[in-house]
Motif scaffolding. Structure first.
Motif, mmCIF file in Angstrom:
data_model
loop_
_atom_site.group_PDB
_atom_site.id
_atom_site.type_symbol
_atom_site.label_atom_id
_atom_site.label_comp_id
_atom_site.label_asym_id
_atom_site.label_seq_id
_atom_site.Cartn_x
_atom_site.Cartn_y
_atom_site.Cartn_z
ATOM 1 N N ASP B 177 0.835 -1.216 0.000
ATOM 2 C CA ASP B 177 0.000 0.000 0.000
ATOM 3 C C ASP B 177 0.865 1.259 0.000
ATOM 4 O O ASP B 177 0.553 2.247 -0.673
ATOM 5 C CB ASP B 177 -0.927 0.002 1.220
ATOM 6 N N GLN B 180 2.178 1.951 -3.442
ATOM 7 C CA GLN B 180 1.182 2.603 -4.294
ATOM 8 C C GLN B 180 1.083 4.092 -3.973
ATOM 9 O O GLN B 180 1.030 4.952 -4.858
ATOM 10 C CB GLN B 180 -0.169 1.918 -4.077
ATOM 11 N N ARG B 427 -16.067 6.217 -9.409
ATOM 12 C CA ARG B 427 -16.665 4.910 -9.089
ATOM 13 C C ARG B 427 -18.097 4.834 -9.590
ATOM 14 O O ARG B 427 -18.566 3.785 -10.023
ATOM 15 C CB ARG B 427 -16.598 4.656 -7.587
ATOM 16 N N THR B 444 -16.196 -2.648 -7.876
ATOM 17 C CA THR B 444 -15.291 -1.519 -7.786
ATOM 18 C C THR B 444 -14.695 -1.496 -6.394
ATOM 19 O O THR B 444 -15.418 -1.423 -5.417
ATOM 20 C CB THR B 444 -16.058 -0.212 -8.025
ATOM 21 N N PRO B 445 -13.392 -1.596 -6.312
ATOM 22 C CA PRO B 445 -12.797 -1.649 -4.988
ATOM 23 C C PRO B 445 -12.956 -0.330 -4.250
ATOM 24 O O PRO B 445 -12.881 0.736 -4.860
ATOM 25 C CB PRO B 445 -11.321 -1.926 -5.273
ATOM 26 N N ASP B 447 -10.930 0.589 -2.052
ATOM 27 C CA ASP B 447 -9.631 1.094 -1.636
ATOM 28 C C ASP B 447 -8.713 1.343 -2.832
ATOM 29 O O ASP B 447 -7.527 1.169 -2.773
ATOM 30 C CB ASP B 447 -8.959 0.101 -0.685
ATOM 31 N N SER B 448 -9.312 1.729 -3.967
ATOM 32 C CA SER B 448 -8.481 2.088 -5.105
ATOM 33 C C SER B 448 -7.717 3.356 -4.751
ATOM 34 O O SER B 448 -8.140 4.109 -3.891
ATOM 35 C CB SER B 448 -9.346 2.306 -6.337
ATOM 36 N N PRO B 449 -6.556 3.580 -5.407
ATOM 37 C CA PRO B 449 -5.691 4.658 -4.941
ATOM 38 C C PRO B 449 -6.384 6.005 -4.946
ATOM 39 O O PRO B 449 -6.121 6.845 -4.094
ATOM 40 C CB PRO B 449 -4.531 4.623 -5.940
ATOM 41 N N ILE B 450 -7.274 6.221 -5.893
ATOM 42 C CA ILE B 450 -7.898 7.533 -5.945
ATOM 43 C C ILE B 450 -9.051 7.621 -4.964
ATOM 44 O O ILE B 450 -9.382 8.682 -4.468
ATOM 45 C CB ILE B 450 -8.384 7.861 -7.361
#
Lengths: 460, 470
Positions: B177, B180, B427, B444-445, B447-450
C-alpha cells in the motif's frame, strides 16, 4: 515489382491465409497452426524492417488507384507491422502454453493479417473493405467465447460506414471520426471492454483492433481536415484519454482495466496525430510500436494470471509474484513502456508527443502530461493487485510455463531493443511520415513520399 | 590519446558502470538464473569502485578547467532529423554536481556492503541489488545531468527504483500500500517537473534551459527569468520538489517509505532520494531567484515543513518513523536555505545530513537490539519507553500532540478534500458502465488509490509498529 512489395504481400497473405484455413479446420489442427504461421509472419516482417533500416529502398510504383490492394511499403507501416507480428508470435506462444480456446489462434491470425493489410492498403475502396474485414477476427473470437457479437457488429458497421462515406468526401473528417470510434473514444470504449471480456488471446486481438483506430486517423489527417474539425476531434481524443486514465484508477476488474488501458493509449496516439505536425506523426508511429508490444505484453501477463486463479478482481491482492516472477516482470515492463519510461520502447514516442502537444496548445500539453501520470499510477496498481500480497496458496503447480517464459523474453527483448536504440527507427519513421512539402526539391517539385503513397485518400 | 581525453572517457564511468551492473544482474534473472550471492556482491563492489574512479577522473578534469567546470557530451539519445527535437546525454562536472556525485557513490557503496550481510539469504536478494543498481544509475545520471532531459531521465529511474524497494516485502499488505501511495506522489512530482520543462521551453528559448541547468558558473546564473515566467516555472518546480523531497503537504510518504528493508531506507529515503528534489531546486534556484513570490513560497514551505517534521518526529512510536520525520524537518530547513540564497550552506547541509541520517538508520535495528538486551539484563524498562519525551498538558499542547501524532495528517486532509470526491464520481461512472456491460460488471474496490489510499488509523498503526519493533 520491388522485393519489398513482394515481402509485404507475403506478410499480409500468410496470416490471412492461415487464419482462414484455421477457422475452418478441425479444432486440434487450428490450435497448432497459429504459432508457425505467426512465426513465419514475424520473420518476414522483421526481414522487411531490417531492409528499411539498413538501406533506403526505392519508392516503387507511385500511382494510386481506387482498387489497388497494396501500396509500396514504407518504413512507418513496416515498423508497426513488424511489431504486430512479434507481438502475435508471443501471444500465440502464451496461448499454446495455456491450451486456450482454439478459436483464438485463427482469430489472432485473421486480425494480424487484416491489420497489416490495412497498414499497407493502397486503394481507398480496398482499404474500406479491409476495415470491415478487420472486425471478423474479434467477432469470431467473441462467438468462440459464447458472448454476444452485436457490439462488434454495431461498431464495425459504424466504422466501415464512415470509411465508405469518406470515399466521396472532400475532407478526411469521416475517416478521422471512424478512427476515433475505433480507438475507443467516449462512449465507444464500452465496445472495446466488451470485446476484452472473452479473455485469453483476445487481449492481443482487442489491442490490435483498437490500435487500428489511430491508423485511420493518420490516413484521415493526411487527406486534409478543416481547422474546426481538427479542434473537435482533438478535444474528443484528449477528453477520452483523460477520462480513460482516470477510470484506470478505479477499475475493479483486470480485464476491464486492460481494456481501459488500451483505449487510453489509442486515444493518446490520436492526440499525437491530431497535433498535425511531422513530429506528432513520428511520435504516433513510435507510440504505436510501443503500444502494440506493451499492450500485448500486459494482456499476456493478465491472461496468464487469469488462467491460474480465474477472473481477477482488483479489489484485493492476489500474491502471484512468487509463482510467476517473470510474468510479473513482463507486466511491469510493458506498462512502463506505455507511459514512456526511459530505456523502454515508449520513451521516444512519449518525448516527441509531449514536445508536439505543446505546439498544439498548452491545454493539450497539460492534458497529455497529467494523463501519462495518472496512467502510470493505474498501471502500477494493476501490477500490485495482481502480483503482490500474501502468497497465493494452492496445491497444484501454477508456475509459468516454458512457452510463457519464451513469450516474455521475446516481448521484453523487443521493448528494450526499441527503447535503448531508438535513433535508427526514429530516423526511418520520421523520413517516411515527413510532410510532402519538406521534401520539395529546389525547383519546387514534390518528391513522392509515403504521405502521398499510402496515406492520402484520393477523391473521385 | 592525451591525458585529458583519457580523463574524459573515464568520467563517463559513473553512468556506464551501474548500467553494466543493471545488465549483468537483470539478464540472468530474465533467463531464470540466479548467480550466487558472493558473485553479486563482488560485482556490486567492483561497479561502485569503478564509478568512484570515474568520479575522480571527472573531478580532475573539472579542476584542470577554468571555472572549475567541464561538460562532456556522451551521446545523442534522440535527434529528429532537421531539428525540432534533440535529447542528448550530456554530463556536467561542476561545483554542485561533484559533491553530490561523491556523496552518492560513497553512501551507495557503504550500503552495498551493509546490505550484503543484512539481506543474506533473503528471497529478494537479487531483486534488491538489481534495483540498487538502477538507483545508482539514476542518481549518477541526475547528479551529472547537464540538460534538463538528462536530469528527468535520472529522476524517473530514481523514482521507480525507490518505489519498488518500498514494496520489497511484497507479501505484506502495508509495504505494498505504501508503494502505491509513494508512486502516486512521485507521479504527481514527475508531471509537475515535466510541465515546468514545457513552460520553460514556452517562455524561453531551448538553449536557455540548458544554460539554466548547465551553467558552469553556479551558483551565479547566466539566465534569470522575468517575474511572471519565474512564478509559473518556479511554482511547478516547487511542486516537483515538494513531491520528491517530502515537503508539505506530501511529507507523509517518507515515513511510509520506511516499510522497505533498512538498507534501502537508509540510502534511498534517509540520504539520497529525499535530497534529489532539493538538488533540483539548488540547481534551478539561481535562474528563478528574481521572483519574490517564488522566494517567499520556497522559504515558507521549507520552514513550515521543518516545524511540522520536528514536531512529528517527537511523537513517533517507532525509531524509523521518528528518523523519517527528522529527515523531513532537515530537508525543510535546506529548502528554506535555498530560498534565502544560501547555496553553499544548503550544499554542506545536504551532505552532512545525508551521512548522519544513513548512519542513524543503519544503526537503528541494532540499537533496538542492544536496548532490549540491556533492559533484560537489568530487569527494567527505560522511562523513555513510556513517554517519548512528551507530557500532555494544556489543551493547546494536546491539540499539537494530536496533530503531530496523526501520521500523514496533511495527506489525509488532501484525500478527504480533493481525492475522495473525485474517486466517488469515478466509481459511479465505473458502476454505470458495469451495468451497461451486463455480465461484465465488476466490483469496484473501495480502496483504489484515488478513492481512498489507506491512511492507517494512527492508533492501529502505533500498536502494530510497537509490535514490529518488539
Amino acid at each position: 515489382m520491388s522485393p519489398e512489395f513482394v515481402l509485404a504481400c507475403l506478410v499480409v497473405g500468410v496470416p490471412l491465409g492461415a487464419g482462414s484455413l484455421g477457422a475452418t479446420a478441425p479444432k486440434s489442427a487450428a490450435a497448432r497452426w497459429s504459432f508457425p504461421a505467426s512465426a513465419v509472419t514475424a520473420i518476414l516482417a522483421l526481414g522487411l524492417l531490417v531492409r528499411f533500416l539498413v538501406t533506403t529502398p526505392g519508392t516503387g510504383e507511385d500511382a494510386i488507384t481506387l482498387w489497388r490492394p497494396l501500396a509500396t511499403p514504407e518504413a512507418w507501416n513496416v515498423a508497426i507491422a513488424a511489431a504486430m507480428s512479434v507481438a502475435t508470435l508471443a501471444a500465440a506462444l502464451a496461448a499454446r502454453a495455456r491450451l486456450e480456446s482454439t478459436h483464438d489462434g485463427p482469430a489472432m491470425l485473421l486480425v494480424l493479417g487484416s491489420s497489416i493489410g490495412l497498414l499497407f492498403a493502397g486503394g481507398s475502396a480496398w482499404f474500406a473493405i479491409l476495415v470491415g474485414m478487420s472486425y471478423l477476427g474479434p467477432a469470431f473470437s467473441l462467438r468462440g467465447a459464447g458472448r454476444p457479437i452485436w457490439p462488434a457488429v454495431i461498431e464495425g458497421g459504424l466504422v466501415t460506414g464512415l470509411v465508405f462515406a469518406s470515399l466521396g468526401a472532400r475532407s478526411g473528417l469521416p475517416l478521422v471520426f471512424a478512427g476515433l470510434v475505433r480507438s475507443g473514444a467516449l462512449p465507444f470504449h464500452l465496445s472495446s471492454a466488451h470485446l476484452q471480456g472473452s479473455g485469453g488471446g483476445s487481449f492481443a486481438i482487442s489491442a490490435f483492433s483498437v490500435l487500428l483506430g489511430p491508423v485511420l486517423v493518420l490516413r484521415g489527417m493526411a487527406s486534409g481536415l478543416p481547422e474546426s474539425g481538427v479542434a473537435v476531434a482533438g478535444a474528443w481524443a484528449i477528453g477520452s484519454t483523460a477520462l480513460a486514465a482516470l477510470l484506470l484508477l478505479v477499475r475493479g476488474d483486470a480485464r476491464r482495466a486492460i481494456a481501459t488501458l488500451t483505449t487510453w493509449f489509442a486515444c493518446l496516439v490520436d492526440v499525437a496525430i491530431l497535433d498535425g505536425g511531422v513530429l506528432g506523426r513520428t511520435a504516433a508511429v513510435l507510440l504505436l510500436i510501443a503500444g502494440v508490444l506493451g499492450l500485448v505484453g500486459g494482456g499476456i501477463a493478465i491472461g496468464a494470471a487469469e488462467a491460474r486463479v480465474g477472473r481477477l478482481s482488483l479489489a484485493r491482492h492476489h500474491g502471484l509474484h512468487e509463482h510467476m516472477p517473470l510474468i510479473a516482470t513482463l507486466f511491469l515492463i510493458s506498462g512502463l513502456a506505455l507511459i514512456g519510461f526511459p530505456g523502454l520502447a515508449g520513451f521516444s514516442g512519449v518525448e516527441l508527443l509531449v514536445e508536439s502537444s505543446l505546439a498544439a496548445g498548452p491545454a493539450a500539453a497539460v492534458a497529455v502530461v497529467v494523463s501519462l501520470a495518472l496512467a502510470g499510477v493505474g498501471i502500477l496498481r494493476i501490477h500490485l493487485r495482481t502480483f503482490t500480497g500474501a502468497r497465493h496458496e494452492t496445491g497444484i503447480d501454477i508456475a509459468g510455463r516454458p512457452r510463457e517464459h519464451l513469450a516474455t523474453l521475446i516481448l521484453v527483448a523487443s521493448l528494450l531493443a526499441v527503447g535503448l536504440i531508438p535513433q535508427f527507427l526514429l530516423e526511418a519513421v520520421h523520413a517516411s511520415v515527413a510532410d510532402p512539402t519538406v521534401s520539395a526539391g529546389a525547383e519546387g517539385a514534390i518528391e513522392p513520399t509515403s504521405v502521398q503513397n499510402i496515406l492520402v485518400m484520393e477523391t473521385p | 590519446m592525451t591525458f585529458d581525453t583519457a580523463l574524459r572517457q573515464a568520467a563517463v564511468l559513473p553512468l556506464a558502470a551501474p548500467l553494466a551492473l543493471v545488465a549483468l544482474l537483470g539478464v540472468p534473472l530474465l533467463l531464470r538464473f540466479r548467480p550466487p550471492e558472493a558473485v553479486v556482491l563482488r560485482l556490486t563492489h567492483l561497479v561502485v569502485m569503478v564509478a568512484g574512479l570515474g568520479a575522480v577522473a571527472g573531478t580532475t578534469l573539472a579542476v584542470r578547467a577554468e571555472h572549475p567546470s567541464v561538460t562532456i557530451g556522451v551521446a545523442d539519445l534522440l535527434r529528429v532529423p532537421g531539428g525540432g527535437f534533440e535529447l542528448s546525454l550530456t554530463l556536467l562536472y561542476d561545483r554542485l554536481s561533484i559533491p553530490f556525485l561523491f556523496l552518492t557513490v560513497l553512501l551507495v557503496g557503504v550500503i552495498g556492503a551493509f546490505a550484503g550481510r543484512y539481506l543474506h539469504r533473503e528471497p529478494g536478494f537479487h531483486r534488491f541489488f538489481l534495483l540498487y543498481a538502477l538507483f545508482l544509475l539514476g542518481m549518477a545520471t541526475a547528479a551529472l545531468a547537464a540538460t534538463i532531459e538528462t536530469l528527468f531521465v535520472g529522476w524517473e529511474l530514481v523514482g521507480l527504483s525507490s518505489t519498488l524497494l518500498v514494496g520489497f516485502f511484497q507479501e505484506r499488505r502495508r509495504p505494498v500500500d505504501s508503494t502505491q501511495r509513494i508512486w502516486c506522489v512521485y507521479r504527481t512530482s514527475d508531471a509537475a517537473f515535466l510541465l515546468a520543462v514545457l513552460v520553460f521551453h514556452h517562455v524561453a528559448p531551448h538553449e536557455a534551459l540548458h544554460a539554466a541547468l548547465g551553467d558552469p558558473t553556479w551558483p551565479d546564473a547566466a539566465l534569470r527569468l522575468a517575474d511572471g515566467p519565474a512564478i509559473l516555472v518556479g511554482g511547478l518546480v516547487l511542486i516537483a520538489v515538494m513531491g520528491k523531497s517530502a515537503l508539505l503537504p506530501f511529507s507523509g510518504w517518507l515515513p511510509r517509505a520506511m516499510e522497505g528493508p533498512t538498507p534501502s531506507s537508509a540510502v534511498f529515503y534517509g540520504a539520497l532520494s529525499v535530497h534529489l528534489g532539493v538538488y533540483l531546486l539548488l540547481r534551478m534556484q539561481p535562474s528563478l531567484a528574481g521572483s519574490v513570490p517564488f522566494t517567499v513560497a520556497t522559504v515558507s514551505i521549507g520552514l513550515l515543513t521543518a516545524a511540522y517534521g520536528a514536531t512529528a518526529s517527537r511523537t513517533q512510536a517507532d525509531i524509523k518513523g521518528a528518523l523519517a520525520y527528522a529527515s523531513v524537518s532537515q530537508v525543510g530547513l535546506i529548502t528554506a536555505e535555498i530560498g534565502l540564497g544560501l547555496h553553499w550552506l544548503a550544499l554542506v547541509h545536504i551532505c552532512g545530513h545525508a551521512v548522519l541520517r544513513s548512519l542513524q538508520l543503519l544503526r537503528a535495528p541494532s540499537l533496538l537490539h542492544d536496548y532490549h538486551r540491556l533492559g533484560n539484563a537489568v530487569s527494567m524498562r527505560s522511562r523513555h519507553h513510556d513517554h517519548h519525551g512528551v507530557t500532555p498538558g494544556s489543551s493547546m499542547s494536546i491539540g499539537l500532540y494530536r496533530i503531530a501524532f496523526d501520521r500523514d495528517l496533511p495527506g489525509a486532509i488532501m484525500d478527504r478534500i480533493v481525492i475522495a470526491p473525485i474517486g466517488r464520481g469515478l466509481r459511479s461512472i465505473d458502476r454505470l458502465e458495469g451495468r451497461l456491460l451486463g455480465g461484465d460488471a465488476a466490483e469496484t474496490p473501495s480502496d483504489s488509490p484515488i478513492a481512498a489510499v489507506p491512511v492507517p488509523d494512527p492508533v492501529g498503526t502505533r500498536s502494530e509498529e510497537k509490535h514490529d519493533v518488539a
